[in-house]
Motif scaffolding. Structure first.
Motif, PDB file in Angstrom:
ATOM      1  N   PHE A   1       0.835  -1.301  -0.065  1.00  0.00           N
ATOM      2  CA  PHE A   1       0.131  -0.111   0.026  1.00  0.00           C
ATOM      3  C   PHE A   1       0.788   1.377   0.008  1.00  0.00           C
ATOM      4  O   PHE A   1       1.773   1.545   0.778  1.00  0.00           O
ATOM      5  CB  PHE A   1      -0.988   0.005   1.202  1.00  0.00           C
ATOM      6  N   TYR A   2       0.631   2.067  -0.786  1.00  0.00           N
ATOM      7  CA  TYR A   2       1.353   3.575  -0.980  1.00  0.00           C
ATOM      8  C   TYR A   2       0.417   4.368  -0.758  1.00  0.00           C
ATOM      9  O   TYR A   2      -0.563   4.611  -1.465  1.00  0.00           O
ATOM     10  CB  TYR A   2       1.894   3.124  -2.615  1.00  0.00           C
ATOM     11  N   LEU A   3       0.681   5.669   0.094  1.00  0.00           N
ATOM     12  CA  LEU A   3       0.019   6.654   0.421  1.00  0.00           C
ATOM     13  C   LEU A   3       0.282   7.648  -0.259  1.00  0.00           C
ATOM     14  O   LEU A   3       1.599   8.001  -0.306  1.00  0.00           O
ATOM     15  CB  LEU A   3       0.348   6.800   2.016  1.00  0.00           C
ATOM     16  N   VAL A   4      -0.434   8.319  -1.006  1.00  0.00           N
ATOM     17  CA  VAL A   4      -0.297   9.661  -1.661  1.00  0.00           C
ATOM     18  C   VAL A   4      -1.252  10.621  -0.707  1.00  0.00           C
ATOM     19  O   VAL A   4      -2.308  10.635  -0.616  1.00  0.00           O
ATOM     20  CB  VAL A   4      -0.763   9.716  -3.067  1.00  0.00           C
ATOM     21  N   THR A   5      -0.792  11.858  -0.217  1.00  0.00           N
ATOM     22  CA  THR A   5      -1.398  12.791   0.602  1.00  0.00           C
ATOM     23  C   THR A   5      -2.286  13.637  -0.081  1.00  0.00           C
ATOM     24  O   THR A   5      -1.851  13.805  -1.547  1.00  0.00           O
ATOM     25  CB  THR A   5      -0.478  13.566   1.377  1.00  0.00           C
ATOM     26  N   ASP A   6      -3.164  14.056   0.100  1.00  0.00           N
ATOM     27  CA  ASP A   6      -4.211  14.898  -0.347  1.00  0.00           C
ATOM     28  C   ASP A   6      -4.662  15.944   0.614  1.00  0.00           C
ATOM     29  O   ASP A   6      -5.804  15.598   1.285  1.00  0.00           O
ATOM     30  CB  ASP A   6      -5.054  14.491  -1.278  1.00  0.00           C
TER      31      ASP A   6
ATOM     32  N   GLY B   1       1.424   0.366   8.960  1.00  0.00           N
ATOM     33  CA  GLY B   1       2.568  -0.613   8.211  1.00  0.00           C
ATOM     34  C   GLY B   1       2.785  -0.155   6.865  1.00  0.00           C
ATOM     35  O   GLY B   1       3.448  -0.977   6.046  1.00  0.00           O
ATOM     36  N   CYS B   2       2.284   1.123   6.629  1.00  0.00           N
ATOM     37  CA  CYS B   2       2.499   1.685   5.072  1.00  0.00           C
ATOM     38  C   CYS B   2       3.973   1.997   4.853  1.00  0.00           C
ATOM     39  O   CYS B   2       4.470   2.287   5.972  1.00  0.00           O
ATOM     40  CB  CYS B   2       1.718   2.774   4.888  1.00  0.00           C
TER      41      CYS B   2
ATOM     42  N   ASP C   1       2.494  -4.484  -8.521  1.00  0.00           N
ATOM     43  CA  ASP C   1       3.353  -4.648  -7.400  1.00  0.00           C
ATOM     44  C   ASP C   1       2.841  -4.017  -6.121  1.00  0.00           C
ATOM     45  O   ASP C   1       3.133  -4.359  -4.652  1.00  0.00           O
ATOM     46  CB  ASP C   1       4.819  -4.279  -7.594  1.00  0.00           C
ATOM     47  N   GLY C   2       1.821  -2.989  -6.094  1.00  0.00           N
ATOM     48  CA  GLY C   2       1.568  -2.262  -4.858  1.00  0.00           C
ATOM     49  C   GLY C   2       0.498  -1.197  -5.446  1.00  0.00           C
ATOM     50  O   GLY C   2       0.197  -1.026  -7.072  1.00  0.00           O
ATOM     51  N   LEU C   3      -0.362  -0.528  -4.910  1.00  0.00           N
ATOM     52  CA  LEU C   3      -1.373   0.271  -5.496  1.00  0.00           C
ATOM     53  C   LEU C   3      -1.484   1.450  -4.222  1.00  0.00           C
ATOM     54  O   LEU C   3      -1.175   1.695  -2.938  1.00  0.00           O
ATOM     55  CB  LEU C   3      -2.425  -0.422  -5.405  1.00  0.00           C
TER      56      LEU C   3
END
Ligand code: TZP
Ligand code: MG
Length: 217
Positions: free
Chosen positions: A13-18, A37-38, A184-186
């Protein structure tokens, strides 16, 4: 020693802030993500001054520490100013070879791609991973365009060796299929930032993604 580049092999899991979507605020979202755990965070901020971005980026870097990769969207100057782990750039941002020259070999550069040809080009030009976008229609990014469809992930997987991070319209219902189709991730932005319990949502995403990845390997 495990480097941040090594950590790219296990993105899930890949966090993009907004900040425009966030309910709790960007720093709270990053804290929640890392505690859940990100292992990769991208600071994406379109509305703040450079001065405020640098101040916030320093705080995000401190939260990520050794636990998560910390990237800055678009702003190579901000990434350099805070010594981030790297950047995420788009097709219309600074050309990747120039970004690489400025940032150096050790920094991570992710590039948004929309097709197999852009993905091949990204790998050839030294991208460390690609963000494949948008998988589904999304209202989070105005100019994202129509969803390219889940099957495109496999097509891209077949032509490059660097990790693929899927983005756009992903939620808990479709994320298993996104991984099964080769990601591989999202990234899921609105699905986590618009919820009342960011930690809980991210933990659920991570469980689904890791289960799906375990079944593949
Ligand atoms: N880049 C491509 S689609 C997108 C970005 C930043 C937005 C994804 O947001 P959501 O809410 O997960 O569809
Ligand atoms: Mg951009």
């Amino acid at each position: 020693m495990i480097t941040k580049k090594d950590m790219l092999k296990e993105i899930d899991f890949y966090l993009v802030t907004d900040s425009s979507l966030s309910k709790q605020g960007t720093l709270s979202d990053v804290q929640d993500a890392v505690e859940s755990g990100c292992r990769i965070v991208q600071y994406r901020e379109k509305n703040k001054s450079t001065k405020n971005m640098i101040a916030e980026a320093l705080q995000i870097k401190a939260i990520c520490n050794d636990d998560a990769i910390f990237l800055v969207n678009d702003r190579i100057d901000v990434a350099l100013a805070v010594d981030a782990d790297g950047v995420h750039i788009g097709q219309d941002d600074m050309p990747i070879d120039i970004a690489r020259r400025i940032l150096g070999a050790d920094k991570i550069i992710g590039l948004t791609v929309h097709s197999t040809s852009e993905a091949i080009e990204a790998e050839r030009n030294g991208a460390d991973y690609v963000g494949l976008s948008p998988i589904f229609d999304t209202t989070t990014k105005n100019d994202a365009g129509k969803g390219i469809g889940i099957e495109k992930i496999r097509d891209v997987k077949n032509v490059i060796n660097i990790p693929i991070v899927a983005i756009g319209g992903i939620n808990k219902e479709n994320c298993k299929r996104v991984i099964e189709n080769g990601a591989d991730g999202l990234v899921a932005i609105s699905a986590v930032l618009c919820s009342d319990d960011v930690q809980h949502e991210i933990k659920e995403f991570i469980t689904i993604i890791r289960n799906a990845l375990d079944h593949i390997s």
